[in-house]
Motif scaffolding. Structure first.
Motif, PDB file in Angstrom:
ATOM      1  N   UNK A 207       0.821  -1.213   0.000  1.00 13.68           N
ATOM      2  CA  UNK A 207       0.000   0.000   0.000  1.00 13.68           C
ATOM      3  C   UNK A 207       0.859   1.269   0.000  1.00 13.68           C
ATOM      4  N   UNK A 225      -4.084  -8.253   2.895  1.00 10.63           N
ATOM      5  CA  UNK A 225      -3.739  -7.545   4.127  1.00 10.63           C
ATOM      6  C   UNK A 225      -2.659  -8.290   4.906  1.00 10.63           C
ATOM      7  N   UNK A 317     -13.796   3.620   1.061  1.00  9.79           N
ATOM      8  CA  UNK A 317     -13.486   2.188   1.182  1.00  9.79           C
ATOM      9  C   UNK A 317     -13.867   1.616   2.543  1.00  9.79           C
TER      10      UNK A 317
ATOM     11  N   UNK B 169      -8.525  -7.207   2.618  1.00  4.22           N
ATOM     12  CA  UNK B 169      -7.918  -6.027   2.026  1.00  4.22           C
ATOM     13  C   UNK B 169      -8.703  -4.748   2.387  1.00  4.22           C
ATOM     14  N   UNK B 170      -9.957  -4.898   2.785  1.00  3.87           N
ATOM     15  CA  UNK B 170     -10.728  -3.723   3.217  1.00  3.87           C
ATOM     16  C   UNK B 170     -10.097  -3.107   4.469  1.00  3.87           C
ATOM     17  N   UNK B 171      -9.553  -3.961   5.346  1.00  9.60           N
ATOM     18  CA  UNK B 171      -8.843  -3.451   6.522  1.00  9.60           C
ATOM     19  C   UNK B 171      -7.591  -2.692   6.105  1.00  9.60           C
ATOM     20  N   UNK B 173      -7.098  -1.113   3.426  1.00 10.78           N
ATOM     21  CA  UNK B 173      -7.459   0.171   2.822  1.00 10.78           C
ATOM     22  C   UNK B 173      -7.808   1.237   3.869  1.00 10.78           C
TER      23      UNK B 173
END
Lengths: 322, 287
Positions: A207, A225, A317, B169-171, B173
């Motif tokens: 990111x 993540x 988001x 992946x929302x976390x 972001x």
């Protein structure tokens, strides 16, 4: 030439390639024409590649994304851009070869390109730390972004890392701060930013090059993540077995299709049938087309509006109820 | 040698044992010091002997930092969903709500600190390890939005193992989301102070926790990007003594201050007054 398969599910493709090579070799030795025999086999090969790649599981997709035969940032720099001048160092501590960047031309126009860089062999991987940057890498990236802003040139980033490096020196020199600073500065950089995940997009270390006006993923890339191994180790105390890794890969929703559905990315860039590693040039052409198209759209937007929209994009988001 | 012999004294009658309820005593988990509970409580749950800062709940921080009866909770209705259909996430959320409360891993409030209006978010480690998912990101973003609208300073107290894996992946972001809103505060010159408590790691440290105009940490707090266990695994050896503690980060130039919990309110107040052009508050040590 048939390449040795590094991915187990590519074995049938490999066998067929070997068969075709064998036929060609025999024909060459005996001065015979085998075109008629080879043509259907070639067709079968294309169909087989399509078949295998259509049905990849998330874990297999991850294996493709991690393959060292895929094009890396420097490959795309060579194939999509011209006139590349690499810039080095963060001006604070040292050069970090896990991130590369510099001036280049896209369709003739000057741009700034920054990307994670993995190594193709062990020696290069040691030099590039398997594409896992130290804080210096992120600070170099930020320096180049600020340079681009100064000269009002767009930034193109390529994401391809298992994650930021977890080690003593990285922590001492502020890995967390370096990543945070990039997120913060990218949020209000007054030039267009286009980010593309080309391989593995691993966590905060990915990111840190990914806060952009447009975020895209190559068809067989992943974005997550946490590593699949890390997730499986935490949840099921087993980060190694294929079953648990498959479970984690599926649960985490890491494929380009998943991310498009979650509203995290804007576009999936198609790869040649059988993956980007089968044909670097075709993969690069497909990427180049998308980069130019997005830049054409973004360059018309005034800096203030660009920044406002970028912030709005990220502010949207997430999913919750109230 | 009769003089050497000990003179025998008559035994004193035993004193009756006092009946002391067991919960009057508290034992420090760090140094083993035992003291009456009252002493721990009055010392902000810090060991009176070794200064070990115990973990406390979000609402306790709010009570320490904000003026009495000056604050109210904001965005109390936001709830996590299970966007990925992640194995067992719904169950874990339910359990966390029962055990830790409905506010998810952060409590956000608007109120006053030393009579100055501020917005305060406090993460709560008791709710799924203080992990940051969509709700945590959204609550901070909305709180920061309030700061933008009213030009009130923002404070976030962090306690977190990082991003919430179960929202994928929302976390991740949310790191981008909160950083985006903080850059807006910065552009408008609205002060933001980050307070780091034990532990602050992963995606939280790599976003808003390290972006304060001032960064304060509690003594002994573990702060880092990768957790100590992960680094130990990569290295294959033990970590140096004191690695990734608040004091270590202060030495390495990553923090402005390490502050005892009892001084936290005053330190925050003084910093925010400096950064928002207000005169020093009466009654606070300013020499």
């Amino acid at each position: 030439m048939a390449s040795t398969p590094t991915l187990e599910f590519e074995r049938p493709i490999f066998e067929l390639e070997k068969q075709i090579d064998e036929l060609k070799r025999m024909a060459g030795d005996q001065h015979l024409s085998v075109d008629e025999e080879i043509a259907p086999l070639q067709e079968k090969l294309v169909a087989l590649r399509g078949e295998v790649y259509k049905n990849l599981s998330p874990l297999q997709r991850l294996q493709v994304a991690r393959s060292n035969k895929r094009p890396f940032s420097l490959d795309y720099l060579r194939l999509c851009f011209t006139d590349f001048v690499e810039l080095h160092g963060d001006r604070l501590y040292r050069e970090d070869a896990a991130i590369v960047g510099g001036w280049a031309r896209l369709d003739g126009e000057t741009v700034m390109v920054i990307g994670h860089q993995r190594g193709r062999d062990t020696k290069e991987n040691l030099r590039r730390n398997f594409g896992m940057p130290h804080p210096e890498g992120y600070r170099k990236a930020l320096r180049l972004m600020k340079l681009a802003e100064k000269f009002q040139v767009p930034v193109f980033t390529f994401i391809d890392t298992p994650g930021a490096w977890a080690g003593l020196g990285a922590e001492e020199r502020g890995q967390a701060e370096a990543i945070a600073r990039n997120l913060f500065e990218m949020s209000h950089l007054e030039v267009p930013i286009v980010a593309t995940v080309i391989g593995e997009g691993g966590s905060g270390g990915a990111l840190a090059l990914g806060v952009a006006d447009r975020v895209m993923m190559l068809e067989n890339s992943v974005y997550s993540v946490i590593t699949v191994e890390g997730c499986a180790a935490i949840l099921w105390k087993d980060g190694k077995s294929p079953e648990m890794r498959e479970r984690a890969a599926t649960a985490l929703k890491i494929t380009a299709q998943d991310l498009l559905e979650l509203g995290v990315i804007d576009e999936i860039i198609p790869e040649p049938v059988g993956g980007a590693h089968t044909n670097h040039e075709v993969a690069a052409a497909s990427l180049q087309e998308a980069l130019i198209r997005h830049y054409e759209e973004l360059r018309k937007i005034k800096p203030e509006k660009l920044v406002r929209r970028r912030r709005e994009k990220f502010l949207k988001m997430g999913q919750f109820t109230e | 040698m009769a003089w050497f012999k000990k003179e025998k004294k008559a035994r004193q009658p035993r004193r009756d044992r006092l009946e002391i309820p067991p919960d009057v005593w508290e034992k420090c988990e760090a140094c083993g010091h035992t003291d009456i509970r009252e002493k721990f409580v009055r010392n902000f749950s810090v060991c009176p002997n070794c200064d070990y800062h115990r973990r406390i709940r979000a609402v306790e921080y709010v009570q320490i930092i904000m003026d009495d009866n000056s604050w109210e909770e904001t965005e109390a209705d936001l709830r996590s969903t299970d966007p990925l259909g992640f194995p067992d996430y719904a169950g874990r959320l339910k359990k966390a709500r029962t055990n830790a409360g409905e506010m998810d891993a952060i409590l956000t409030v608007s109120g006053k600190l030393g009579e100055m209006p501020v917005n305060l978010g406090v993460m709560d480690f008791a709710f799924m390890g203080g992990s940051m998912g969509s709700v945590v990101g959204e609550k901070i973003a909305r709180l920061a939005q309030k700061s933008l609208e009213r030009k009130h300073p923002l404070i976030v107290v962090s306690a977190s193992g990082g991003a919430r894996m179960q929202e994928g992946v929302l976390s991740l972001m949310q790191m981008g989301k909160v950083s985006a809103v903080l850059s807006q505060l910065a552009d408008r010159r609205i002060p933001y102070v980050s307070v780091l408590t034990n532990p602050t790691t992963g995606g939280v440290s790599a976003s808003y926790a390290m972006l304060g105009d001032a960064i304060i940490a509690e003594p002994g707090a573990v702060i880092g990007f990768a957790g100590p266990r992960v680094i130990k695994q990569t290295l294959g050896q033990d970590l140096p003594e004191g690695f990734q503690t608040a004091e270590f980060l202060l030495d390495h130039g990553m923090l402005d201050l390490v502050s005892h919990r009892k001084d936290l309110k005053q330190t925050l107040g003084r910093l925010l007054r400096h950064m928002s052009g207000k005169p020093a508050a009466a009654g606070w040590a300013t020499s």
